[in-house]
Scaffold this active site. Structure first.
Site, PDB file in Angstrom:
ATOM      1  N   ARG A  37      87.321 -48.532  60.549  1.00  0.00           N
ATOM      2  CA  ARG A  37      86.996 -48.637  61.971  1.00  0.00           C
ATOM      3  C   ARG A  37      85.545 -48.215  62.179  1.00  0.00           C
ATOM      4  O   ARG A  37      85.105 -47.201  61.652  1.00  0.00           O
ATOM      5  CB  ARG A  37      87.905 -47.741  62.827  1.00  0.00           C
ATOM      6  CG  ARG A  37      89.392 -48.056  62.692  1.00  0.00           C
ATOM      7  CD  ARG A  37      89.725 -49.373  63.336  1.00  0.00           C
ATOM      8  NE  ARG A  37      91.141 -49.632  63.321  1.00  0.00           N
ATOM      9  CZ  ARG A  37      91.706 -50.669  62.713  1.00  0.00           C
ATOM     10  NH1 ARG A  37      90.966 -51.548  62.068  1.00  0.00           N
ATOM     11  NH2 ARG A  37      93.001 -50.841  62.751  1.00  0.00           N
ATOM     12  N   GLU A  38      84.795 -49.016  62.946  1.00  0.00           N
ATOM     13  CA  GLU A  38      83.432 -48.687  63.335  1.00  0.00           C
ATOM     14  C   GLU A  38      83.502 -48.122  64.749  1.00  0.00           C
ATOM     15  O   GLU A  38      83.941 -48.825  65.671  1.00  0.00           O
ATOM     16  CB  GLU A  38      82.557 -49.937  63.300  1.00  0.00           C
ATOM     17  CG  GLU A  38      82.482 -50.569  61.930  1.00  0.00           C
ATOM     18  CD  GLU A  38      81.790 -51.930  61.953  1.00  0.00           C
ATOM     19  OE1 GLU A  38      81.389 -52.406  63.035  1.00  0.00           O
ATOM     20  OE2 GLU A  38      81.654 -52.515  60.868  1.00  0.00           O
ATOM     21  N   GLU A 138      61.356 -38.924  83.076  1.00  0.00           N
ATOM     22  CA  GLU A 138      60.076 -39.594  82.803  1.00  0.00           C
ATOM     23  C   GLU A 138      60.230 -40.976  82.166  1.00  0.00           C
ATOM     24  O   GLU A 138      59.319 -41.788  82.247  1.00  0.00           O
ATOM     25  CB  GLU A 138      59.158 -38.714  81.956  1.00  0.00           C
ATOM     26  CG  GLU A 138      59.642 -38.463  80.547  1.00  0.00           C
ATOM     27  CD  GLU A 138      58.678 -37.601  79.747  1.00  0.00           C
ATOM     28  OE1 GLU A 138      58.564 -37.843  78.540  1.00  0.00           O
ATOM     29  OE2 GLU A 138      58.051 -36.701  80.340  1.00  0.00           O
TER      30      GLU A 138
END
Length: 183
Positions: A37-38, A138
């Site tokens: 599984r990723e 920013e």
């Protein structure tokens, strides 16, 4: 198969960044086989529905690099490690829009892409909003816009509003409006 549970056998972290972590996990499947599984690990996020007394939905327009285009969305942001969702909602509301709220009502939460990511978005509705000054990070470039619910639906049809949290928010407000008309 009694259960769909997949036991993790091994985890390898491929990337650890400011926003996400990417892991590869070897898992034992319910049928006794193994698979890979990723997974994308995310600390979670909040989103805030801001609907003014003038019946305007407060949205932010910003460029989304992953999509290579600008989207219009409800204000939202990533939770910091250990930060409570309510605190994140208060912080992101002011940072992105300049608005403050007397109260933030918790609406619910949802997973963004549970097939590969654990990101959960906590949704709040701002009550008693007052316009103020933005306090952007920013690296943030955001335009605040206010639209009617009908204009938001047109933006959805044109795919200018094209993210799940904002579509969810528009549908939530429409249902709330319909319920109010019925009472």
């Amino acid at each position: 198969m009694d259960s769909f549970y997949e036991k993790t056998l091994q985890t390898k972290t491929l990337y650890e960044g400011k926003v996400i972590q990417v892991d590869i996990e070897e898992v034992a499947l319910p049928n006794g086989k193994t698979s890979t599984r990723e997974l994308v690990r995310h600390p979670g996020a909040v989103a805030v529905i801001v609907y003014t007394d003038e019946d305007k939905l407060v949205l932010v327009e910003q460029y989304r690099k992953a999509l290579e285009k600008t989207l219009i969305e409800i204000p939202a942001g990533k939770m910091e490690k250990g930060e409570a969702p309510l605190h994140t909602a208060e912080r992101e509301l002011v940072e992105e829009t300049g608005y403050t709220a007397d109260a933030l009502e918790y609406i619910g939460s949802f997973y963004t892409s549970p097939g590969f990511a654990d990101e959960c978005v906590y949704l709040y509705e701002a009550q008693g909003v007052v316009k103020g000054e933005q306090n952007l990070d920013e690296d943030e470039f955001v335009n605040v816009i206010e639209v009617t619910l009908e204009e938001a639906e047109v933006l959805m049809a044109k795919e200018k509003i094209h993210d799940a949290k904002t579509c969810y928010a528009v549908q939530y407000l429409k249902m709330k409006q319909m319920q109010h008309r019925l009472t």
